[in-house]
Design an enzyme around this catalytic site. Sequence first.
Site, PDB file in Angstrom:
ATOM      1  CG  HIS A  80      -5.812  -1.887   0.108  1.00 53.32           C
ATOM      2  ND1 HIS A  80      -5.093  -1.442  -1.090  1.00 53.32           N
ATOM      3  CD2 HIS A  80      -5.562  -1.321   1.117  1.00 53.32           C
ATOM      4  CE1 HIS A  80      -4.193  -0.754  -0.655  1.00 53.32           C
ATOM      5  NE2 HIS A  80      -4.298  -0.711   0.760  1.00 53.32           N
TER       6      HIS A  80
ATOM      7  CB  SER B 173      -0.855   0.157   1.280  1.00 55.31           C
ATOM      8  OG  SER B 173      -2.214   1.064   1.326  1.00 55.31           O
TER       9      SER B 173
END
Length: 705
Positions: free
Chosen positions: A677, A562
């Site tokens: 995610h 991320s």
Amino acid sequence: MRLGRWILTCAASALVMAGAASHGVAQTDGMGKDASFLNDIHGAKALAWVRAQNHHTTSTLEKDKRYQGFYKNTLSVLQASDRLAMPEILGGDIWNFWQDAHHPHGLWRMTSRSSYLTKQPKWQTRLDVDALAAKEHMNWVFEGADCLAPEDEHCLVTLSNGGEDANTLREFNTKTGQFVPNGFVFSRSKQTAAWVDQDTILLARDWDGKGTTLTPSGYPFVVKKMVRGGPEGQAVELYRGEKSDMIVSPMVLTDGDGHKLVIIQRNVTFFETHYAVVEGDKLRWLAVPAKSEIHGLLKGRLVLSVQEDWHPQGLPVVPAGSLVSIDPAAPESGVEVIFTPGPSQSIDEVGVTKNTVLVSLFDNVRGRAMRFTEMQPGRPWNGEALDLPDMTSIHIVTTDHASDTAYLSVEGYLEPQQLWLVDETTAPRKVKAAPARFNTAGLTTEQFWAKSTDGTRIPYFVVHRKNMKLNGANPTLLTAYGGFQVSYTPTYAPEIGKLWLERGGVYVVANIRGGGEFGPAWHEAGRKSGRQNVYDDFAAVGQDLVSRKITTPRHLGIRGRSNGGLLAGVQMVQHPDMWNAVIIGVPLLDMEHFETMSAGASWADEYGSMSVPAEAAFLKKISPVQHLKAEVTYPTPFIFTATSDDRVGPVHARRFAARLEALGKPFFYYEDIEGGHSGTVNAPEVAHERALEAVYLSHRLMDAH
């Protein structure tokens, strides 16, 4: 929970997921001339490219004779039946969400408090997510439940399809173990809800399905009141924020004395929040700092932390990083400081029980915990340090508003997770401990400090063999995060232990600026155009490892996910000669266009904006995709992402890989077609991806070239 943490770790909309496709930019994004089709996330041509890249990666790495062993070892620890069942206190009982080989989607189950403390608790399954997924032909991922206090009988269960941030909310009865017939159901959207009473819910979502009530970040800014049995389509609008906001959401707080506060939380940016108390159909805005976070309600008073200096009228300044208690009826007239961290400290988590406030904190990045009690209104709070193991991370797992009971977890790089019980009558005591998942004999953890470019000292942990030779030949994996005031602290990771440490690898975690390890100032130093400090800090740790002769660039690899994936991408571009392996996970990489990709607009307060000239200049300077050059030799990276990631989105990773492809540079690329995610969404998929990484690291850092 801080809303920023919620956005980093949990749910929100499909509209945004498709949004990246609507911002297709062909050659200016740094891809090859014909690669703009990759912007169409679910397009047939794009997915054909993804499958071809996946095939190349898996067929190459799975050929290694070590792959099957890596996969089986990882899967076994992920599905171990003797893992700790982490508790959540609901309605006086203990609840837990459990996944294993037989239940990959998971079971939501409950037991009594006394039974939970036994070696073999008697669990009662209340929701079988696997059965639900099979019945409805959906890839349901359970993402928690919000329950109406204090009985916690009526809950809104959050279900996500395949791990995306968009979710469906359904009313569930914890006593019957059934979804409520004709109960509240809110279809798939990025949304947040809060119970006002048994028949009333406040809800923020995409109201018309066209995105008109969503911000540029893809989050809702309109809150409506939903009444059970009310006319369809007649929800009453309670509050409408601004289209330019990041998100607006409802919140309901209760305490053990029966007090309740209904609050509207308006995030103007990722870090700036305004709070309003709902009084009937009117809102009363609280005079508290914009950079603050509400943690709970105690005896009718709000408990919150401030991330900037606060100057309440007529009162002494409250330093940034402090934890305070305020009267919601008169916020500035009755401020009580519960705790102000020292220079080496920062608050990590806060939990509120009936009579106490629990705080987990860091002191030179070592976990500590304290319990605070108000001895007398208006007088200093009494703080008690809890006796817990050193060189660990301490997390508040769950608290009980009806008593002073709480559970804390304790873990270290070499210490399996432990569960400690805190209550009103005894000192903290360890009640459960997970067994060791890898052999720690001969291993040790040390903390060192490196000096960054501007002279700032940067701490980092090194896990290694006690007899490690300082000859520069040790295969070393370095990781960090460095953003959003998120701290990267000691964590027991069985896959790192089995696949890396047991095989002679050195594991390093750097506590660089941008995180929260030393409070708001540590984060602020790495925000927006100050972000080069983050990248310089990380490089400094890498250089320090070489200076100490722990490793050399030939044996040094890095990993980030991320925001950490952006970190890894920047390091690959800025210092290609320093690393021989680079793992880039679910990353941001195109910083010239991140604001128009998925939920990227919500992070302008962290990274800066292309609409601000000075910030745009910096983003252009560091954006990894645009700085890949034909004449530079880069380490071969391993890039992984997920098609259904509707937060960062897969287009960043695709553009980076496509640019490498256009330049004729080698790389490995793996995109999970279903994961969000968080990446892969069940144990076999996680084990598969981790095993691919382990083979890649072995090739790059351990094997002879």
